[in-house]
Write an enzyme that holds these catalytic residues in place. Structure first.
Site, PDB file in Angstrom:
ATOM      1  N   PRO A 182      42.583  65.945  19.392  1.00 47.06           N
ATOM      2  CA  PRO A 182      42.703  67.143  18.487  1.00 47.06           C
ATOM      3  C   PRO A 182      41.671  68.010  18.496  1.00 47.06           C
ATOM      4  O   PRO A 182      40.547  67.777  18.688  1.00 47.06           O
ATOM      5  CB  PRO A 182      42.584  66.393  17.035  1.00 47.06           C
ATOM      6  N   HIS A 183      42.019  69.293  18.449  1.00 51.03           N
ATOM      7  CA  HIS A 183      41.216  70.465  18.636  1.00 51.03           C
ATOM      8  C   HIS A 183      41.573  71.548  17.921  1.00 51.03           C
ATOM      9  O   HIS A 183      42.436  71.824  17.565  1.00 51.03           O
ATOM     10  CB  HIS A 183      40.930  70.800  20.110  1.00 51.03           C
ATOM     11  N   GLY A 184      40.304  72.257  17.584  1.00 50.38           N
ATOM     12  CA  GLY A 184      40.580  73.574  16.805  1.00 50.38           C
ATOM     13  C   GLY A 184      39.532  74.593  17.006  1.00 50.38           C
ATOM     14  O   GLY A 184      38.413  74.163  17.250  1.00 50.38           O
TER      15      GLY A 184
END
Length: 150
Positions: free
Chosen positions: A66-68
């Site tokens: 997960p990345h943002g």
């Protein structure tokens, strides 16, 4: 940028309890919030959820990245956790996930973001390495294993 350059011992945790995708994303965000000035868990969680809406970051073989992008962040932060039990994360291979590598990057560092994601994927593509990750019994052992990865 390499994962080893942005991961710290306090953001490397083994055997996290968690029964849902939402709870894991919240946990990852709360760890990162401690490392990023002027960021709270909620804003970091929103960056992950926004990305998940585009498609799951579960890349297969029990792994999710997960990345943002984070407005106002001045540095990238990584969080690596394993979970007590694999959870449904809508991965591309439909397998449950028990290794999570979260990446939070400044909004304006698009190229650095992509290079870091490629580095993470390369490390965790190695099935033997993933077996070793799953066998780690302590946070320190997990951190050291990742630091030694090439």
């Amino acid at each position: 940028m390499k994962l080893q350059d942005i991961l710290t011992p306090d953001c490397t945790i083994c055997a996290v309890p968690g029964a849902s995708k939402k709870r894991i994303l919240e946990y990852l965000s709360s760890l990162a919030a401690n490392k990023l000035q002027n960021q709270d868990t909620y804003s970091l969680l929103e960056s992950l959820v926004k990305r998940e809406r585009m498609g799951s970051t579960g890349i297969g073989n029990g792994i999710a990245i997960p990345h943002g992008r984070v407005a106002g962040a001045t540095k990238p932060v990584a969080v690596v956790i394993t979970t007590e039990q694999a959870i449904n994360f809508d991965a591309i291979d439909h397998r449950h996930v028990d290794i999570f590598i979260a990446l939070f990057v400044p909004e304006d560092e698009c190229q650095n973001h992509l290079v870091t994601l490629q580095n993470i994927a390369k490390i965790f593509r190695d099935k033997q390495f993933c077996k070793q990750v799953r066998k780690c019994q302590s946070d320190q052992a997990l951190f050291q294993l990742i630091q030694q990865a090439s």
